[in-house]
Scaffold this active site. Structure first.
Site, PDB file in Angstrom:
ATOM      1  N   ARG B 143       0.487  -1.282   0.005  1.00 14.71           N
ATOM      2  CA  ARG B 143       0.169   0.059   0.185  1.00 14.71           C
ATOM      3  C   ARG B 143       0.617   1.189  -0.189  1.00 14.71           C
ATOM      4  NH1 ARG B 143      -2.748  -3.136   3.031  1.00 14.71           N
ATOM      5  NH2 ARG B 143      -4.047  -4.900   1.962  1.00 14.71           N
ATOM      6  N   SER B 187       2.564  -5.787   4.137  1.00 14.96           N
ATOM      7  CA  SER B 187       1.192  -5.015   2.783  1.00 14.96           C
ATOM      8  C   SER B 187       1.157  -3.285   3.138  1.00 14.96           C
ATOM      9  CB  SER B 187      -0.084  -5.516   1.953  1.00 14.96           C
ATOM     10  OG  SER B 187      -0.789  -5.644   3.820  1.00 14.96           O
ATOM     11  N   GLY B 203      -1.898 -10.891   8.541  1.00 12.15           N
ATOM     12  CA  GLY B 203      -1.757 -12.681   8.662  1.00 12.15           C
ATOM     13  C   GLY B 203      -2.879 -12.826   9.074  1.00 12.15           C
ATOM     14  N   GLY B 204      -4.129 -12.037   9.547  1.00 15.92           N
ATOM     15  CA  GLY B 204      -5.428 -12.665  10.192  1.00 15.92           C
ATOM     16  C   GLY B 204      -5.904 -13.820   9.940  1.00 15.92           C
ATOM     17  N   GLU B 205      -5.504 -14.004   8.379  1.00 13.61           N
ATOM     18  CA  GLU B 205      -6.530 -15.036   8.036  1.00 13.61           C
ATOM     19  C   GLU B 205      -5.997 -16.966   8.140  1.00 13.61           C
ATOM     20  OE1 GLU B 205      -7.710 -12.516   6.637  1.00 13.61           O
ATOM     21  OE2 GLU B 205      -8.961 -12.620   7.591  1.00 13.61           O
ATOM     22  N   TRP B 255      -3.060  -3.846   8.784  1.00 12.34           N
ATOM     23  CA  TRP B 255      -2.472  -4.433   8.312  1.00 12.34           C
ATOM     24  C   TRP B 255      -2.648  -2.545   6.879  1.00 12.34           C
ATOM     25  CZ3 TRP B 255      -6.503  -4.369   5.091  1.00 12.34           C
ATOM     26  CH2 TRP B 255      -7.143  -5.495   5.681  1.00 12.34           C
ATOM     27  N   ASN B 273      -9.872  -8.960  11.831  1.00 12.24           N
ATOM     28  CA  ASN B 273     -10.773  -9.684  12.807  1.00 12.24           C
ATOM     29  C   ASN B 273     -10.063 -10.325  13.798  1.00 12.24           C
ATOM     30  OD1 ASN B 273      -9.513 -10.556  10.185  1.00 12.24           O
ATOM     31  ND2 ASN B 273      -9.724 -12.447  11.202  1.00 12.24           N
ATOM     32  N   ASP B 316     -16.417 -11.632   9.616  1.00 15.48           N
ATOM     33  CA  ASP B 316     -14.928 -10.915   9.739  1.00 15.48           C
ATOM     34  C   ASP B 316     -14.582  -8.960   8.733  1.00 15.48           C
ATOM     35  OD1 ASP B 316     -12.527 -11.129   8.362  1.00 15.48           O
ATOM     36  OD2 ASP B 316     -13.151 -11.821   6.268  1.00 15.48           O
ATOM     37  N   ASP B 318     -13.124  -7.056  10.060  1.00 15.73           N
ATOM     38  CA  ASP B 318     -12.112  -6.335  10.115  1.00 15.73           C
ATOM     39  C   ASP B 318     -12.346  -4.692  10.601  1.00 15.73           C
ATOM     40  OD1 ASP B 318      -9.408  -7.281   9.069  1.00 15.73           O
ATOM     41  OD2 ASP B 318     -11.170  -8.553   8.397  1.00 15.73           O
TER      42      ASP B 318
END
Lengths: 154, 562
Positions: B143, B187, B203-205, B255, B273, B316, B318
């Site tokens: 970003r 990112s 890396g939340g997933e 992020w 999340n 989810d 966030d």
């Protein structure tokens, strides 16, 4: 550097996937041999890769390194055609032009763990089989790890 | 056989290009200067333009009268070579920075460029090599960069914070800050505050434990790390199961770049999340500090206050997106946040007290939030194997792409997504680096739309909306020319009248927008820059356009010189 052999090689051969213009047009990616780099006393990890005649494959096509860091590849073109290599590298990819029956080197810096791919970016060499992997093992530094107990891995 | 022909040594790819390898020296950007960034509108020296995340340019050469003559000045193409991670999900998501005519921008695949802001000429490039197999939930994206102290900072896909020489692009230092074996990645655009560079985790997933970090801008030495999920015994740990391991994989990643108040010396960080995203049965409790804004002392990394938007999230939702800082007419220091859950929050940024909450999307079925902030979940995946449909979908009424504020109108312009989704709970065990959702999820392929909403944060009133067939998946930009710029998923870049929402200009960029436009000027000529390139987590925010053309071009617009 050593290479490994297995039943898989026989299976790939029987299926016609390990050569040019057999079952498919090119050679299936990742069907070459596996090699291991050797780490010198200077900390540089070294290995040699060749392009055999009329096979359009980097041999070995999978190179394994114990950890990320400085590496030095010796690249040999034993083919009767011209190829090249564009290789991943921190800062900028590196390129080397390899005419028939030539030999050169590539000094690279790559972080680990993880896998990187390189290839001969001329014509569709990459699609015909001249795409290969640099595989780095190891762990990130302790300072980069999460503050939590060890977790299960797959 | 004769001896081999000497092929020599491999050389950097860029040596076979027209890239110069050198940018002109630019004046030093430091903390003092970033605090006063609004006073130099010809530059855009920090991610949001200013610390308050208002994304407003004071330039007015391009305005309601002149915008119809706006034309491309130059285009920069990112390009790619060989196999790279997320090769089908890359997106040009950055917000460029400009310092004294030099643009610094990052692209997919670890690339950073210095570009002549007037001509588009590539001055230098740096490409950080990230492994092909790094875990990326949402595409090969970055970003943006931070510029300061003579350096350019980028957080890489494999979670390295790197510092480059701003004049040459040469590496100054490289610090590993995340564990790629645990599924961490990077990112976010870094933020420079004082002598520090601030970056947060992604890396939340994958069930990581979120954190925000501060590094010494000169040396790369870490100064502090703030975990956004507490350990047992720490404040907030009571919101996690006593006897479980859930906190260890709790999520709450950071992020998106925080905003910052120099008077309060607080960073306002949105957190992601909880993990697993949709299976709350393994993490009973509110799960602090997931889905929150946390106010973090920039000097120590300590959390001063928090406000949680979706306690015990099961959708989810966030809350990583920006916290826009503005002051009320009575001087009260406020913070605005448009959450994935479809509600717009105004907080007192000195203490986190709720000032106002109201919906900013049309369809909210997951639950509701009362005017005093009470959250009542209504529809959620809690029974194994039973599909549940809800609005907004997991990409939210607004995802990470940023809203913008106009000091002229006092309005905040919000890119809105109206997309629902169905989640079916599917419990699974946790394993490092493997996606940890706890559900099968399908986002709606149709029945979607979007709009730019002009919202009065002092009343909650929507003054106007500019409706679009597709959801809005890119950041807005306001300018002193009375304009709101917005990119659409189908490639149009539009300028709207900030008072009425009337579309005054548009240009088809050839690929969808999922980035943050900005403005700068050189020698008295104003430019609007916007990276384009449809990609990223398209299956999450607009799967109806999964087949749309990708791209990676940076467009820069200006009025004709004559």
């Amino acid at each position: 550097m050593t290479a490994t052999d297995s039943d898989r090689e026989s299976e790939l051969h029987a299926a016609g996937l390990d050569g040019q213009n057999r079952t498919a047009l090119g050679r299936l990616l990742g069907t070459g041999g596996i090699g291991y780099a050797e780490e010198g006393s200077d900390g540089v990890m070294r290995a040699t890769v060749r392009i055999p005649e009329d096979q359009l494959v980097w041999e070995p096509s999978i190179l394994v390194f114990p950890h990320g860091g400085e590496i030095e590849l010796t690249l040999i073109n034993d083919d009767k055609n011209t190829h090249c290599a564009v290789l991943p590298n921190n800062g900028d990819p590196k390129i080397i032009w390899m005419v028939n029956h030539s030999k050169g080197t590539a000094r690279l810096n790559l972080g680990g763990p993880g896998t990187y791919y390189y290839g001969s970016t001329t014509g569709n060499d990459e699609g015909r089989g001249l795409t290969a992997a640099l595989v780095f093992g190891g762990e990130v530094p302790d300072s980069a790890k999460l503050d939590r107990p060890p977790q299960p891995r797959p | 056989m004769t001896d081999y022909v000497d092929a020599g040594e491999a050389v950097p790819h860029k040596t076979l290009s027209a890239v110069k390898g050198q940018a002109p020296q630019v004046s030093n950007v430091d903390y003092e200067r970033i605090q006063n960034a609004a006073s130099e509108p010809h530059n855009w020296i920090t991610y949001y333009g200013t610390y308050d995340a208002q994304r407003h340019s004071r330039l007015d050469q391009i305005n309601k009268d002149t915008v119809k003559r706006l034309s491309p000045a130059w285009v920069f193409q990112a390009g790619s070579t060989g196999l790279h991670s997320g090769s089908s999900t890359y997106s040009f998501e950055a917000s460029p920075l400009v310092v004294d005519g030099v643009m610094f921008v990052s692209g997919p695949e670890g690339k950073v460029w210095a570009i002549d802001g007037k001509t588009g000429e590539e001055l230098w490039r740096y490409k950080h090599a990230s492994p092909y197999d790094v875990s990326l939930c949402c595409g090969n994206v970055n970003r943006g960069v931070a510029v300061g102290h003579g350096k350019v900072y980028m957080y890489t896909l494999n979670a390295h914070l790197i510092a480059l020489d701003a004049e040459t692009g040469d590496l100054v230092w490289d610090v590993t800050n995340g564990d790629v074996r645990a599924g961490e990645s990077g990112s976010v655009a870094p933020l420079i505050v004082k002598d520090k560079v601030i970056v947060g985790s992604a890396g939340g997933e994958f069930g990581v434990r979120g954190h925000l970090d501060a590094f010494d801008a000169q040396t790369g030495e870490r100064q502090w790390r703030c975990y956004t999920v507490p350990k047992p015994g720490e404040p907030g740990s009571e919101t996690w199961p006593d006897d479980g391991e859930a906190w260890q994989r709790g999520g709450a990643n950071c992020w998106i770049t925080p905003s910052y108040d120099p008077e309060l010396e607080l960073l306002f960080q949105g957190t992601g999340n909880p993990a697993p995203d949709f299976d709350g049965g393994v993490r009973e409790g509110d799960n602090l500090y997931t889905d929150s804004t946390v106010a973090i002392d920039v000097n120590t990394g300590e959390i001063r206050w928090h406000y949680q938007f979706t306690p015990h999230d099961l959708w989810d939702y966030d809350s990583t997106m920006e916290n826009l800082l503005f002051d009320a007419p009575d001087g009260r220091k406020l913070l605005a946040h448009a959450d994935k859950n479809g509600y717009f929050f105004v907080l007192d940024r000195t203490n986190g007290e709720l000032v106002r909450v109201f919906p900013f999307v049309d369809r909210i079925t997951w639950g509701d939030i009362s005017p005093d902030g009470k959250v009542t979940p209504k529809v959620y995946p809690d029974e194994e194997g039973v599909p549940v449909h809800f609005w907004p979908g997991p990409a939210g009424g607004k995802e990470w792409t940023h809203m913008a504020y106009s000091p002229n109108t006092g309005l905040i312009y919000v890119p809105v997504q109206e997309v629902g989704a169905t989640a079916t709970r599917r419990r699974r065990e946790f394993k490092e680096s493997i996606p940890y959702w706890g559900a099968g999820v399908a986002v709606d392929l149709d029945d979607h739309y979007g709009f730019v909403a002009a919202i009065d944060p002092l009343t909650g009133e929507e003054k106007w909306r500019w409706r679009n067939e597709y959801p809005m998946c890119a950041s807005t930009l306001t300018t002193a020319g009375g304009l709101v710029f917005q990119g659409t998923p189908t490639g149009e870049f539009v300028a709207l009248d900030e008072q009425t929402g009337e579309k005054l200009w548009s240009f088809q960029c050839g690929s969808g927008h999922h980035s943050s436009p900005m403005s700068y000027s050189i020698d008295g000529r104003q430019y609007i820059a916007v990276p384009t390139g449809w990609g990223g987590w398209v299956e999450g925010f607009l799967p109806g356009l999964l087949g749309a053309a990708a791209g990676d071009a940076l467009f820069v617009f200006a009025l004709p010189e004559n």
